[in-house]
Design an enzyme around this catalytic site. Sequence first.
Site, mmCIF file in Angstrom:
data_model
loop_
_atom_site.group_PDB
_atom_site.id
_atom_site.type_symbol
_atom_site.label_atom_id
_atom_site.label_comp_id
_atom_site.label_asym_id
_atom_site.label_seq_id
_atom_site.Cartn_x
_atom_site.Cartn_y
_atom_site.Cartn_z
ATOM 1 N N GLY A 1 0.822 -1.206 0.000
ATOM 2 C CA GLY A 1 0.000 0.000 0.000
ATOM 3 C C GLY A 1 0.860 1.262 0.000
ATOM 4 C CG ASN B 1 -5.232 -9.013 0.991
ATOM 5 O OD1 ASN B 1 -4.946 -7.818 0.880
ATOM 6 N ND2 ASN B 1 -6.396 -9.425 1.463
ATOM 7 C CB THR C 1 -6.798 -1.176 -1.148
ATOM 8 O OG1 THR C 1 -5.985 -1.284 0.037
ATOM 9 C CG2 THR C 1 -8.230 -1.499 -0.805
ATOM 10 C CG ASN D 1 -4.868 -13.584 12.765
ATOM 11 O OD1 ASN D 1 -5.169 -14.361 13.670
ATOM 12 N ND2 ASN D 1 -5.515 -13.533 11.616
ATOM 13 C CE1 TYR E 1 -9.588 2.764 7.691
ATOM 14 C CE2 TYR E 1 -10.325 4.951 8.362
ATOM 15 C CZ TYR E 1 -9.301 4.091 8.004
ATOM 16 O OH TYR E 1 -8.005 4.544 7.970
HETATM 17 P P1 NAD Z 1 -3.532 1.539 1.172
HETATM 18 O O1 NAD Z 1 -4.880 1.055 0.754
HETATM 19 O O2 NAD Z 1 -2.665 2.180 0.151
HETATM 20 O O3 NAD Z 1 -2.701 0.356 1.837
HETATM 21 C C1 NAD Z 1 -3.280 -0.630 2.624
HETATM 22 C C2 NAD Z 1 -2.660 -1.974 2.237
HETATM 23 O O4 NAD Z 1 -3.188 -3.014 3.080
HETATM 24 C C3 NAD Z 1 -2.972 -2.379 0.788
HETATM 25 O O5 NAD Z 1 -1.786 -2.727 0.116
HETATM 26 C C4 NAD Z 1 -3.899 -3.571 0.941
HETATM 27 O O6 NAD Z 1 -3.816 -4.486 -0.124
HETATM 28 C C5 NAD Z 1 -3.422 -4.149 2.278
HETATM 29 N N1 NAD Z 1 -4.432 -5.001 2.938
HETATM 30 C C6 NAD Z 1 -5.718 -4.682 3.231
HETATM 31 N N2 NAD Z 1 -6.341 -5.727 3.812
HETATM 32 C C7 NAD Z 1 -5.407 -6.720 3.906
HETATM 33 C C8 NAD Z 1 -5.424 -8.037 4.433
HETATM 34 N N3 NAD Z 1 -6.538 -8.563 4.952
HETATM 35 N N4 NAD Z 1 -4.287 -8.772 4.389
HETATM 36 C C9 NAD Z 1 -3.153 -8.266 3.854
HETATM 37 N N5 NAD Z 1 -3.078 -7.016 3.337
HETATM 38 C C10 NAD Z 1 -4.189 -6.259 3.364
HETATM 39 O O7 NAD Z 1 -3.778 2.537 2.408
HETATM 40 P P2 NAD Z 1 -2.730 3.484 3.170
HETATM 41 O O8 NAD Z 1 -3.124 4.885 2.946
HETATM 42 O O9 NAD Z 1 -1.356 3.063 2.859
HETATM 43 O O10 NAD Z 1 -3.078 3.135 4.674
HETATM 44 C C11 NAD Z 1 -2.241 2.274 5.437
HETATM 45 C C12 NAD Z 1 -2.717 2.244 6.885
HETATM 46 O O11 NAD Z 1 -2.680 3.548 7.440
HETATM 47 C C13 NAD Z 1 -4.153 1.745 7.041
HETATM 48 O O12 NAD Z 1 -4.231 0.929 8.191
HETATM 49 C C14 NAD Z 1 -4.948 3.008 7.240
HETATM 50 O O13 NAD Z 1 -6.108 2.787 7.995
HETATM 51 C C15 NAD Z 1 -3.947 3.896 7.967
HETATM 52 N N6 NAD Z 1 -4.219 5.324 7.750
HETATM 53 C C16 NAD Z 1 -3.852 5.939 6.591
HETATM 54 C C17 NAD Z 1 -4.130 7.304 6.417
HETATM 55 C C18 NAD Z 1 -3.688 8.048 5.169
HETATM 56 O O14 NAD Z 1 -3.906 9.262 5.081
HETATM 57 N N7 NAD Z 1 -3.046 7.433 4.199
HETATM 58 C C19 NAD Z 1 -4.808 8.012 7.409
HETATM 59 C C20 NAD Z 1 -5.191 7.331 8.560
HETATM 60 C C21 NAD Z 1 -4.873 5.995 8.740
#
Ligand code: NAD
Length: 315
Positions: free
Chosen positions: A11, A33, A36, A100, A146
């Site tokens: 991600g 996985n 996203t 987990n 969420y």
């Molecule tokens: P993103 O969607 O780019 O990355 C999330 C990653 O998690 C993706 O690669 C997705 O494939 C993976 N994923 C999701 N479910 C999964 C599962 N069951 N098993 C394995 N992989 C899984 O989002 P991001 O912006 O990089 O966010 C990363 C984290 O930071 C998240 O937990 C999000 O809630 C948190 N967050 C991000 C922001 C932001 O502004 N980017 C703000 C608040 C919180």
Amino acid sequence: MPRALVTGAAGFLGSHLCTHLLNEGWEVVGMDNFITGDRRNLTELEKDPGFSFVHHDVTQFISFPGELDGIFHFASPASPIDYLQIPIQTMKVGALGTHNCLGLALSKNARFILASTSECYGDPLVHPQPESYYGNVNPVGPRGCYDEAKRFAEALTMSYHRHHGVETRIVRIFNTYGPRMRLDDGRVLPAFIGQALRGQPLSVFGDGSQTRSFCYVDDLVNGIYQLFQSEEVFPTNIGNPREMSILEFAEKVQEAVGSSMPITHLPLPEDDPKVRQPDITKAKSLLAWTPKVELEEGIQKCLDYFKGRVAEERQ
Ligand code: NAD
Ligand code: UDP
């Protein structure tokens, strides 16, 4: 060499975190996985001999050979359009995935950090938001999948800390942007930059008076790593407190990209928070951390990346 597991490594934030950990001398195992994520976010990482990748859904039991010093649990859909499309997976990764990862941290005696979110504050009635604010979340609204998954994940993290003595950290991340975001993930910065680069009108939801505060990814990752190394167990906000309305933000993007396309107003999504600004007093005093990159500079730093993605769309 310390060894880390980063979930959500394909991600946006997870991949930047992997880069940071490698630069800090860690061996890094990324896990994802791709629900996203984007495989291209792993391209640079996979050139580093200190990096390896495991394709796995963290809602399933994680079998992990060898020692582990740190677990960075970043797996979760994060954009409103993503989690509205996959609400069950969002709840499962926040609940079962966090369970987990905490179980793994316990069995390996590893330090664990949860990527939590400003969404824990919901549509806030306290402004700016300090960590002591309990929030104003609608559990049964569209964003509930969420927000409540993350609130449950925070409670589970504290339970593992209190009951099992696992060394845990919780970062509440506020809106962050930078290269490696998906152009189509629906979040406001890639949406506006993509529209401006394609010569389309910018889609402001509602009248655009709702506010957000945007943090550049390098600042965020520095703050998260410092928090991970600190002794602080309770949630800590990391974000950039410079707040602006979404209308002002659209104008900033138009200026940066040199777009003269008009702004178009679309309906405001249900429960869209009206204001958001991190109170970072705690991070400042605890970690001596402050964000350094101004929004104008940050947009310029990621413009080439987004231009590349838009050019690929045209091929
Ligand atoms: P993103 O969607 O780019 O990355 C999330 C990653 O998690 C993706 O690669 C997705 O494939 C993976 N994923 C999701 N479910 C999964 C599962 N069951 N098993 C394995 N992989 C899984 O989002 P991001 O912006 O990089 O966010 C990363 C984290 O930071 C998240 O937990 C999000 O809630 C948190 N967050 C991000 C922001 C932001 O502004 N980017 C703000 C608040 C919180
Ligand atoms: N937004 C917008 N146009 C878009 C995408 C988002 O006006 O094309 C608004 C959205 O309604 C919200 C803000 O921008 O008020 C930030 O949205 P985003 O999805 O990036 O993240 P959020 O902070 O809501 O989780």
